[in-house]
Design a protein around this motif. Structure first.
Motif, PDB file in Angstrom:
ATOM      1  N   MET A  97       0.830  -1.190   0.000  1.00  0.00           N
ATOM      2  CA  MET A  97       0.000   0.000   0.000  1.00  0.00           C
ATOM      3  C   MET A  97       0.873   1.250   0.000  1.00  0.00           C
ATOM      4  N   GLU A  98       0.516   2.213  -0.827  1.00  0.00           N
ATOM      5  CA  GLU A  98       1.277   3.459  -0.897  1.00  0.00           C
ATOM      6  C   GLU A  98       1.082   4.276   0.379  1.00  0.00           C
ATOM      7  N   ILE A  99       2.173   4.815   0.908  1.00  0.00           N
ATOM      8  CA  ILE A  99       2.057   5.684   2.079  1.00  0.00           C
ATOM      9  C   ILE A  99       2.469   7.119   1.747  1.00  0.00           C
ATOM     10  N   VAL A 100       3.280   7.288   0.681  1.00  0.00           N
ATOM     11  CA  VAL A 100       3.682   8.615   0.216  1.00  0.00           C
ATOM     12  C   VAL A 100       3.392   8.713  -1.274  1.00  0.00           C
ATOM     13  N   LYS A 142       0.750  19.099  13.955  1.00  0.00           N
ATOM     14  CA  LYS A 142       0.185  17.959  14.688  1.00  0.00           C
ATOM     15  C   LYS A 142       0.410  16.665  13.913  1.00  0.00           C
ATOM     16  N   PHE A 143       0.175  16.709  12.615  1.00  0.00           N
ATOM     17  CA  PHE A 143       0.332  15.519  11.774  1.00  0.00           C
ATOM     18  C   PHE A 143       1.785  15.058  11.748  1.00  0.00           C
ATOM     19  N   ASP A 203      -0.285   8.679   3.638  1.00  0.00           N
ATOM     20  CA  ASP A 203      -1.261   7.724   4.153  1.00  0.00           C
ATOM     21  C   ASP A 203      -2.670   8.059   3.648  1.00  0.00           C
ATOM     22  N   ASN A 204      -2.751   8.362   2.351  1.00  0.00           N
ATOM     23  CA  ASN A 204      -4.017   8.684   1.667  1.00  0.00           C
ATOM     24  C   ASN A 204      -4.681   9.947   2.186  1.00  0.00           C
ATOM     25  N   LYS A 205      -3.915  10.820   2.822  1.00  0.00           N
ATOM     26  CA  LYS A 205      -4.448  12.091   3.307  1.00  0.00           C
ATOM     27  C   LYS A 205      -3.804  13.240   2.540  1.00  0.00           C
ATOM     28  N   ASP A 206      -4.626  14.136   2.023  1.00  0.00           N
ATOM     29  CA  ASP A 206      -4.142  15.332   1.351  1.00  0.00           C
ATOM     30  C   ASP A 206      -3.590  16.278   2.410  1.00  0.00           C
ATOM     31  N   VAL A 207      -2.268  16.455   2.438  1.00  0.00           N
ATOM     32  CA  VAL A 207      -1.662  17.197   3.548  1.00  0.00           C
ATOM     33  C   VAL A 207      -2.021  18.677   3.520  1.00  0.00           C
ATOM     34  N   ILE A 236       5.966   5.946  -2.619  1.00  0.00           N
ATOM     35  CA  ILE A 236       6.724   5.092  -1.707  1.00  0.00           C
ATOM     36  C   ILE A 236       5.730   4.228  -0.958  1.00  0.00           C
ATOM     37  N   ASN A 237       6.003   2.940  -0.890  1.00  0.00           N
ATOM     38  CA  ASN A 237       5.081   2.007  -0.264  1.00  0.00           C
ATOM     39  C   ASN A 237       5.316   1.906   1.239  1.00  0.00           C
ATOM     40  N   GLU A 238       4.264   1.572   1.952  1.00  0.00           N
ATOM     41  CA  GLU A 238       4.369   1.366   3.388  1.00  0.00           C
ATOM     42  C   GLU A 238       5.356   0.242   3.676  1.00  0.00           C
TER      43      GLU A 238
END
Length: 226
Positions: A1-4, A78-79, A67-71, A30-32
């Motif tokens: 799973m992609e993390i980046v 916090k993140f 982690d599938n979140k739009d930064v 980049i994968n987890e």
């Protein structure tokens, strides 16, 4: 799973007289659980790329998902504290605090329970139980870097970003640091991204990304992962 996931990332630094395009439309995934080395000459954009992945810097153009979140929609400080650990060529330990106090800081910022106990445990794991009450000036270069690693991983980040983490270390301490990274990757499935000039460091990774003049030249599988 992609993390980046980076898409069309550009980074332009502006001064009064000129613009410097440090990154030129870089797209990368980049994968987890992957260990990735980023290699290239000085000024190639390695550090800029890592700073953007680690959310220390922001791109001029392009999008970043962690982690599938739009930064762009997140509280970055916090993140960062919860998801990402940082290790640099210099340890950047606070000189007035002990090793233990330096490692406790991310836990105190994130208001985690039992910060002292957790900090002591991670220092013990890195072979520094006899140095917990020593200040940075009382530590060797290798010990300072291990304290910096302890501080970076005490919050159990999903991603560890390391910018020339062995650049100031001798071969023996370089080996110790890389063993720590490999164990962390194996035991915790931590994604680790390392910028380095050292091919021996890069060989410990799963993949090597070569960058020059702000562009990715090529990627290849590392050939000596143990």
């Amino acid at each position: 799973m992609e993390i980046v996931r980076l898409k069309d990332i550009k980074k332009i630094y502006k001064s009064k007289n000129e613009e410097v395009e440090a990154l030129k439309s870089i797209s990368l995934t980049i994968n987890e659980g992957e260990m990735v080395a980023v290699m290239g000459p000085s000024g190639s954009g390695k550090s800029t790329l890592l700073h953007i992945i680690g959310l220390i810097d922001t791109p001029t153009e392009g999008s970043i998902e962690i982690d599938n979140k739009d930064v762009s929609k997140l509280n970055l400080s916090k993140f960062r504290n919860e998801y990402i650990g940082f290790v640099f060529q210099l340890s950047y330990l606070l000189p007035e605090f002990t090793a233990l106090e330096n490692v406790m800081m991310p836990l105190l910022i994130s208001k985690k329970e039992k910060p002292k106990e957790k900090a002591i445990n991670i220092l013990k794991k890195l072979g520094l139980e006899h140095r917990v009450n020593h200040k940075p000036s009382q530590l060797s270069g290798g010990e300072q870097q291990r304290v910096a690693i302890a501080r970076a991983i005490v919050n159990n980040p999903k991603i560890l970003v390391a910018d020339e983490p062995t650049g100031n270390l001798d071969s023996e301490n370089t080996k110790i640091v890389m063993e720590i990274f490999k164990n962390l990757n194996k035991e915790k499935n931590t994604t680790i991204i390392i910028a380095t000039h050292d091919i021996e460091v890069a060989k410990n990774c799963d993949r090597i990304i070569y960058i020059k003049d702000g562009k990715i030249l090529k990627e290849e599988k590392a050939f000596e992962r143990v």
